[in-house]
Scaffold this motif. Structure first.
Motif, short mmCIF file in Angstrom:
data_model
loop_
_atom_site.label_atom_id
_atom_site.label_comp_id
_atom_site.label_asym_id
_atom_site.label_seq_id
_atom_site.Cartn_x
_atom_site.Cartn_y
_atom_site.Cartn_z
N ILE A 397 0.86 -1.19 0.00
CA ILE A 397 0.00 0.00 0.00
C ILE A 397 0.89 1.24 0.00
O ILE A 397 1.88 1.29 0.73
CB ILE A 397 -0.92 0.00 1.24
N PRO A 398 0.56 2.25 -0.81
CA PRO A 398 1.39 3.47 -0.84
C PRO A 398 1.55 4.05 0.57
O PRO A 398 0.61 4.08 1.36
CB PRO A 398 0.59 4.42 -1.74
N VAL A 399 2.76 4.52 0.86
CA VAL A 399 3.06 5.02 2.19
C VAL A 399 2.18 6.21 2.55
O VAL A 399 1.80 6.40 3.72
CB VAL A 399 4.57 5.38 2.32
N GLU A 400 1.84 7.05 1.55
CA GLU A 400 0.99 8.22 1.81
C GLU A 400 -0.38 7.80 2.36
O GLU A 400 -0.92 8.42 3.28
CB GLU A 400 0.79 9.04 0.53
N LYS A 401 -0.91 6.70 1.79
CA LYS A 401 -2.22 6.22 2.24
C LYS A 401 -2.14 5.65 3.65
O LYS A 401 -3.04 5.88 4.47
CB LYS A 401 -2.75 5.15 1.27
N ILE A 402 -1.07 4.92 3.93
CA ILE A 402 -0.90 4.34 5.27
C ILE A 402 -0.79 5.46 6.31
O ILE A 402 -1.42 5.40 7.37
CB ILE A 402 0.34 3.44 5.31
N ILE A 403 0.00 6.49 5.99
CA ILE A 403 0.16 7.61 6.93
C ILE A 403 -1.18 8.30 7.16
O ILE A 403 -1.54 8.62 8.30
CB ILE A 403 1.21 8.61 6.39
N TYR A 404 -1.94 8.50 6.08
CA TYR A 404 -3.23 9.20 6.20
C TYR A 404 -4.22 8.39 7.03
O TYR A 404 -4.88 8.92 7.92
CB TYR A 404 -3.80 9.47 4.81
N GLU A 405 -4.30 7.09 6.76
CA GLU A 405 -5.26 6.24 7.50
C GLU A 405 -4.87 6.10 8.96
O GLU A 405 -5.73 6.08 9.85
CB GLU A 405 -5.36 4.87 6.82
N ASP A 406 -3.55 6.03 9.23
CA ASP A 406 -3.10 5.98 10.62
C ASP A 406 -3.42 7.29 11.34
O ASP A 406 -3.75 7.30 12.53
CB ASP A 406 -1.59 5.72 10.67
N ALA A 407 -3.30 8.41 10.59
CA ALA A 407 -3.62 9.71 11.18
C ALA A 407 -5.10 9.78 11.55
O ALA A 407 -5.47 10.29 12.62
CB ALA A 407 -3.26 10.83 10.20
N GLN A 408 -5.96 9.25 10.69
CA GLN A 408 -7.40 9.18 11.01
C GLN A 408 -7.64 8.37 12.28
O GLN A 408 -8.40 8.78 13.17
CB GLN A 408 -8.16 8.52 9.85
N TRP A 409 -6.98 7.23 12.34
CA TRP A 409 -7.13 6.35 13.50
C TRP A 409 -6.65 7.04 14.79
O TRP A 409 -7.26 6.91 15.84
CB TRP A 409 -6.35 5.06 13.26
N MET A 410 -5.55 7.78 14.70
CA MET A 410 -5.00 8.48 15.86
C MET A 410 -5.99 9.52 16.40
O MET A 410 -6.20 9.62 17.60
CB MET A 410 -3.68 9.16 15.51
N VAL A 411 -6.61 10.28 15.51
CA VAL A 411 -7.58 11.28 15.96
C VAL A 411 -8.76 10.60 16.65
O VAL A 411 -9.26 11.06 17.68
CB VAL A 411 -8.08 12.14 14.78
N GLN A 412 -9.21 9.46 16.07
CA GLN A 412 -10.36 8.76 16.63
C GLN A 412 -10.07 8.13 17.99
O GLN A 412 -10.97 8.03 18.83
CB GLN A 412 -10.83 7.68 15.65
N THR A 413 -8.83 7.72 18.21
CA THR A 413 -8.52 6.99 19.45
C THR A 413 -7.73 7.81 20.47
O THR A 413 -7.81 7.55 21.67
CB THR A 413 -7.72 5.71 19.13
N GLN A 414 -6.95 8.79 20.00
CA GLN A 414 -6.12 9.59 20.90
C GLN A 414 -6.55 11.05 20.96
O GLN A 414 -6.01 11.82 21.76
CB GLN A 414 -4.65 9.53 20.46
#
Length: 524
Positions: A397-414
């Motif tokens: 998976i492109p690194v840009e997409k992984i970073i973006y999806e992880d960023a979404q997850w971080m906002v939702q959980t942290q």
């Protein structure tokens, strides 16, 4: 005769004569005359209220009348306080709890504790820790100085006794300072409560903060800076919090002040904690907050006063709690601390508990700006970015997409990225403060500079003050760079290296380490 009365009470405090009265009230305004208000009869009433507040010597005569009540009749001129034996002052709310007058019943309190337990469990599931602190009651700790008629009315069942029973039974995390104070009362060198104060003494406020910090350190297994009292000095010159009740009596002359203990205290390893704390409290947290202890002991802190007005290390001034996203604030913090005086115990949490339970059930609303803050943080953190690159290579998976999806997850959980106060935040605050804006305009005219320049000078002045307080937060590398930036300082370091027989690099590191680990001393 009236003019001679102050002499009856001894040499009164000259500063009290003509001084404005203390306390919270809305001053009457001098009304503008209108025929409508005249015929309605409201003008004369408004004018009469204004005259009553502004006739000559009013404040002095009010203080004199209060002095007569207090000194001759042992009565409190302020209905919120009661005068006890030896002139000990007690706030009425604590007496009403002590006598059971404000007891709301066992069932209502059990229901309240069930909610606390629900919130504690919900927070635990997302790796957050809840602690309830029952602040001490002067009436409960020093009942021997209560008026005789009050002392006899002590109730066996009160809201406090019911809360302590149910908190224990449901396993809610709690520190009960009534118990702590009663246990050490007999061996205390200084009063745990000042004679003329409502809250714990300055000395005990610092000790209470350290007790809370040690608790959080134990349950999180993380280091939190320690408060160390090096020396205690006896003084009859009281800080405001140690005579808050007396101040609100508005007397002409202060009674004899008994000495209390003021600590010479320091904070070891300030700014070393990575924990974030959210405090919901009544006025018992104010002295700890004003001493800036939460700034030194936690990575960030917020104080929601009565769950209505929010103060934070991330902004200047205050905000309404209603403006804030409760769920995101909970997610951003590791610790949630509820502090409550016994006079307020019937509304423990001040509505936060129910609101937090409901907020945690709702989905987190994520904004694009919040996602981009985490994307930026990832790109600026080499180890974090390298981990995302590794994931990308493994998954395809492109690194840009992984970073973006992880960023979404971080906002939702942290929650959103916690950002410290910066100069842009200071400027925004100044622009929203009408009085400050007017002062900036005045300074611009006086200094013959633009208003924008005056605004920037004020903002930098504020930031310089914050930077001075935050200097202990600098890393070892920051201190090394600061020493290197000063030619004279660097030369002095090199001289010390020769004297000590070490390399200049070692001396530089030792010097920076020494500066980094200097303790912070708390003000009186």
């Amino acid at each position: 005769m009236v003019l001679l009365l102050p002499g009856f009470f001894g040499f009164y405090n000259k500063e009290s004569v003509g001084k404005n009265l203390e306390g919270s009230y809305v001053p009457a305004e001098d009304p503008d005359f209108t025929w409508n208000e005249w015929w309605e009869g409201t003008y004369s009433e408004l004018k009469n209220n204004w005259v009553n507040e502004h006739f000559a010597f009013r404040n002095t005569l009010v203080r004199l009348n209060n002095q007569i009540k207090f000194s001759l009749f042992k009565q409190s001129p302020n209905p919120d306080f009661v005068v006890g034996k030896e002139n000990y002052l007690y706030q009425l709310g604590y007496i009403n709890q002590y006598t059971g007058k404000d007891y709301i019943g066992d069932k209502a309190i059990e229901d309240s504790v069930k909610q606390l337990k629900t919130l504690q469990d919900a927070l635990s599931q997302i790796n957050k820790h809840l602690l309830v602190v029952l602040a001490p009651s002067k009436a409960r700790v020093y009942p021997e100085y209560l008026p005789v008629d009050v002392e006899k009315k002590r109730a066996a069942e009160t809201s406090y006794t019911s809360y302590t029973k149910w908190l224990k039974q449901y396993g809610v995390n709690v520190i009960d300072f009534n118990k702590i104070f009663l246990d050490k009362k007999a061996v205390a060198d200084y009063p745990l409560f000042p004679k003329y104060g409502v809250h714990w003494s300055r000395l005990e406020a610092i000790r209470a903060a350290d007790t809370i910090n040690r608790y959080f350190s134990a349950v999180t297994q993380q280091e939190i800076p320690k408060l160390v009292i090096r020396k205690i000095n006896a003084s009859d010159s009281l800080v405001a919090v140690d005579k808050d009740a007396l101040t609100l009596l508005n007397l002409l002359r202060q009674p004899r002040i008994e000495k209390v203990g003021y600590p010479e205290a320091e904070i070891l390893d300030a700014y070393k904690s990575s924990l974030h704390v959210l405090v919901i409290s009544d006025s018992f947290w104010w002295d700890i907050y004003d001493l800036q202890i939460p700034w030194y002991c936690f990575a960030s802190n917020e104080f929601w006063y009565y769950n209505t007005t929010a103060y934070s290390s991330a902004w200047l001034g205050s905000k309404s709690v209603n403006e804030l996203d409760v769920k995101k604030k909970i997610l951003q913090n590791d610790l949630v601390l509820l502090v409550c005086a016994e006079s307020n115990i019937n509304r423990l949490g001040f509505g936060f508990v129910k609101g937090a339970i409901e907020a945690l059930k709702r989905p987190t609303k994520v904004t694009e700006d919040e996602i981009q803050e985490y994307v930026k943080a990832t790109l600026n953190t080499p180890l974090w970015y390298q981990e995302q690159v590794r994931k990308s290579k493994t998954s395809g998976i492109p690194v840009e997409k992984i970073i973006y999806e992880d960023a979404q997850w971080m906002v939702q959980t942290q929650g959103p990225v916690k950002k410290p106060l910066d100069i842009e935040g200071v400027i925004d605050h100044i622009k929203n403060d009408g009085g400050w804006v007017a002062e900036i305009k005045r300074q611009a005219i006086e200094r013959k500079i633009t208003e924008d320049s005056s605004l920037m000078l004020n903002a930098r002045y504020v930031m310089d003050g914050i930077s001075d307080r935050m200097k202990h937060k600098r890393s070892l590398e920051d201190w090394i760079n600061e020493i290197k930036s000063s030619k004279k300082w660097l030369q002095e370091t090199e001289r010390k290296a020769r004297v000590n027989g070490v390399t200049p690099e070692q001396q530089l590191t030792d010097e920076a380490s020494y500066l980094r680990n200097q303790p912070i001393f708390l003000k009186k």
